[in-house]
Design a protein around this motif. Structure first.
Motif, PDB file in Angstrom:
ATOM      1  N   LYS A   1      43.241  31.683  46.057  1.00  0.00           N
ATOM      2  CA  LYS A   1      42.881  30.640  45.083  1.00  0.00           C
ATOM      3  C   LYS A   1      41.621  30.978  44.282  1.00  0.00           C
ATOM      4  CE  LYS A   1      39.988  27.940  48.182  1.00  0.00           C
ATOM      5  NZ  LYS A   1      39.712  26.662  48.800  1.00  0.00           N
ATOM      6  N   ASP A   2      40.868  31.987  44.717  1.00  0.00           N
ATOM      7  CA  ASP A   2      39.619  32.367  44.056  1.00  0.00           C
ATOM      8  C   ASP A   2      39.823  33.322  42.885  1.00  0.00           C
ATOM      9  OD1 ASP A   2      38.274  30.941  46.086  1.00  0.00           O
ATOM     10  OD2 ASP A   2      38.136  32.742  47.337  1.00  0.00           O
ATOM     11  N   ALA A   3      41.027  33.843  42.731  1.00  0.00           N
ATOM     12  CA  ALA A   3      41.268  34.933  41.776  1.00  0.00           C
ATOM     13  C   ALA A   3      40.766  34.623  40.367  1.00  0.00           C
ATOM     14  CB  ALA A   3      42.743  35.311  41.761  1.00  0.00           C
ATOM     15  N   ALA A   4      41.087  33.478  39.832  1.00  0.00           N
ATOM     16  CA  ALA A   4      40.705  33.165  38.445  1.00  0.00           C
ATOM     17  C   ALA A   4      39.190  33.171  38.261  1.00  0.00           C
ATOM     18  CB  ALA A   4      41.296  31.817  38.025  1.00  0.00           C
ATOM     19  N   GLN A   5      38.460  32.552  39.186  1.00  0.00           N
ATOM     20  CA  GLN A   5      37.000  32.519  39.064  1.00  0.00           C
ATOM     21  C   GLN A   5      36.399  33.911  39.246  1.00  0.00           C
ATOM     22  OE1 GLN A   5      34.639  29.159  40.675  1.00  0.00           O
ATOM     23  NE2 GLN A   5      36.598  28.432  41.490  1.00  0.00           N
ATOM     24  N   LEU A   6      36.952  34.708  40.152  1.00  0.00           N
ATOM     25  CA  LEU A   6      36.438  36.062  40.363  1.00  0.00           C
ATOM     26  C   LEU A   6      36.721  36.952  39.153  1.00  0.00           C
ATOM     27  CD1 LEU A   6      37.378  36.413  44.123  1.00  0.00           C
ATOM     28  CD2 LEU A   6      35.062  36.269  43.161  1.00  0.00           C
ATOM     29  N   MET A   7      37.885  36.787  38.547  1.00  0.00           N
ATOM     30  CA  MET A   7      38.200  37.530  37.329  1.00  0.00           C
ATOM     31  C   MET A   7      37.230  37.156  36.208  1.00  0.00           C
ATOM     32  SD  MET A   7      42.374  37.263  37.412  1.00  0.00           S
ATOM     33  CE  MET A   7      42.602  37.896  35.753  1.00  0.00           C
ATOM     34  N   GLU A   8      36.874  35.888  36.124  1.00  0.00           N
ATOM     35  CA  GLU A   8      35.929  35.435  35.106  1.00  0.00           C
ATOM     36  C   GLU A   8      34.555  36.063  35.316  1.00  0.00           C
ATOM     37  OE1 GLU A   8      33.702  31.312  33.813  1.00  0.00           O
ATOM     38  OE2 GLU A   8      35.732  31.166  34.613  1.00  0.00           O
TER      39      GLU A   8
END
Length: 164
Positions: free
Chosen positions: A16-23
């Motif tokens: 679930k962290d992928a989007a924030q980590l990509m940002e």
């Protein structure tokens, strides 16, 4: 509000962290901090290279404010005692002690996993990061001179290590 006044949780990364980590990667990794900017082509591509559990993330309330990634540098058994690190802190949370907390968490995790050495790479054009790593106990082990040509200048790739 400063980091010391907030509750910061450090935990292993989850899907679930992928989007924030990509940002964070999109914001942090630029021509000053990496040989070239890091922009993931897709969430699936990100998760292929950074699977859940391959980072320790710092969470302030519901926001991921930084991470330290880790991996074994090679698939060789003789190199299994080493972890290679990369760390990124969202600019809104930089210079507030969060990087030091993540680095300490990585050292603690490495000890628990019976690792003996941490290593990382940093560009010679990034003196703030070099100073931070030295403050965390890392020392220069080698230098690949003029390894990259960035923004019209040759830049060294500095190899740093920390022994557990």
């Amino acid at each position: 509000m400063s980091i010391s006044q907030q509750t910061v949780t450090i935990r292993f990364s989850e899907i679930k962290d992928a989007a924030q980590l990509m940002e964070i990667d999109d914001i942090v990794w630029d021509k000053y901090t990496a040989p070239e900017p890091l922009h993931w082509s897709s969430r699936d591509n990100y998760l292929l290279h950074c699977p859940p559990g391959s980072q320790l993330v710092a969470v302030c309330e519901d926001d991921i404010c930084g991470y330290v990634g880790f991996r074994t540098p090679t698939g060789l058994e003789s190199n299994h005692h080493v972890l290679e690190l990369n760390i990124a802190i969202h600019p809104s949370y930089q210079r507030k002690g969060l990087g030091s907390r993540l680095m300490q968490a990585a050292k603690d995790m490495a000890r628990l996993e019976h690792k003996r050495k941490l290593r990382l790479r940093v560009l010679s054009s990034n003196p703030g990061a070099i100073s931070f790593y030295k403050t965390c106990g890392f020392h220069e082990e080698g230098r690949l001179e003029r390894e990259f040509f960035i923004d019209g200048h040759y830049v060294d790739d500095i190899l740093m290590g920390y022994f557990i």
